[in-house]
Design a protein around this motif. Structure first.
Motif, PDB file in Angstrom:
ATOM      1  N   THR A  14     -26.645  -3.738  13.793  1.00  0.00           N
ATOM      2  CA  THR A  14     -27.233  -2.431  14.077  1.00  0.00           C
ATOM      3  C   THR A  14     -26.400  -1.353  13.394  1.00  0.00           C
ATOM      4  O   THR A  14     -25.180  -1.441  13.355  1.00  0.00           O
ATOM      5  CB  THR A  14     -27.263  -2.168  15.596  1.00  0.00           C
ATOM      6  N   SER A  22     -31.063   4.973  14.740  1.00  0.00           N
ATOM      7  CA  SER A  22     -30.501   3.627  14.698  1.00  0.00           C
ATOM      8  C   SER A  22     -31.523   2.617  14.184  1.00  0.00           C
ATOM      9  O   SER A  22     -32.716   2.768  14.383  1.00  0.00           O
ATOM     10  CB  SER A  22     -29.990   3.229  16.077  1.00  0.00           C
ATOM     11  N   THR A  24     -31.877  -1.842  13.011  1.00  0.00           N
ATOM     12  CA  THR A  24     -31.227  -3.149  12.937  1.00  0.00           C
ATOM     13  C   THR A  24     -31.559  -3.804  11.604  1.00  0.00           C
ATOM     14  O   THR A  24     -32.589  -3.519  10.999  1.00  0.00           O
ATOM     15  CB  THR A  24     -31.681  -4.076  14.078  1.00  0.00           C
TER      16      THR A  24
END
Ligand code: ZN
Length: 98
Positions: A14, A22, A24
Motif C-alpha cells: 500500500t 492511498s 494498493t
C-alpha cells in the motif's frame, strides 16, 4: 498474483499518492516489477475526480455576484483576500488566474 517476468509470488503493498490518495499494488521482490491492478487504478482515478470537484454558491454583492472559493482551493492556488485575480471568459466557463 505471480510476477509476469519471473513467476515469483508478488507481495501486496500500500502506498499514497502525493495528494494523499492511498492505493494498493503488487511488487515482486525478486525483479522489482510493480503492478497496479486496473480496478485499483479506476478507484484512484475516481478519488481524484471527487477531490477535484467543488461546489460554490453565488451570492449577491452590490450589483455584482460573488463566488465563495472553498478553502482547499484557496490554499492550493495561494489565493488571498483583497488581492486581485484575472477573470478570463471562455466558451463554457470562467477561468480565474491568480
Ligand atoms: Zn519478478
Amino acid at each position: 498474483m505471480n510476477c509476469p517476468n519471473c513467476r515469483n509470488k508478488m507481495k501486496k503493498k500500500t502506498d499514497n499518492t502525493p495528494e494523499g490518495v492511498s492505493f494498493t499494488y503488487f511488487k515482486c521482490d525478486k525483479c522489482g516489477e510493480e503492478i497496479l491492478d486496473l480496478k485499483q487504478l479506476h478507484a484512484v482515478a475516481e478519488k481524484y475526480r471527487e477531490m477535484k470537484k467543488y461546489t460554490a454558491k453565488i451570492s449577491k454583492w452590490g450589483e455584482s455576484l460573488a463566488v465563495r472559493i472553498p478553502k482547499p482551493l484557496t490554499k492550493k492556488y495561494s489565493l488571498k483576500a483583497n488581492t486581485e485575480v484575472t477573470l478570463v471568459p471562455e466558451k463554457n466557463a470562467i477561468k480565474i488566474l491568480s
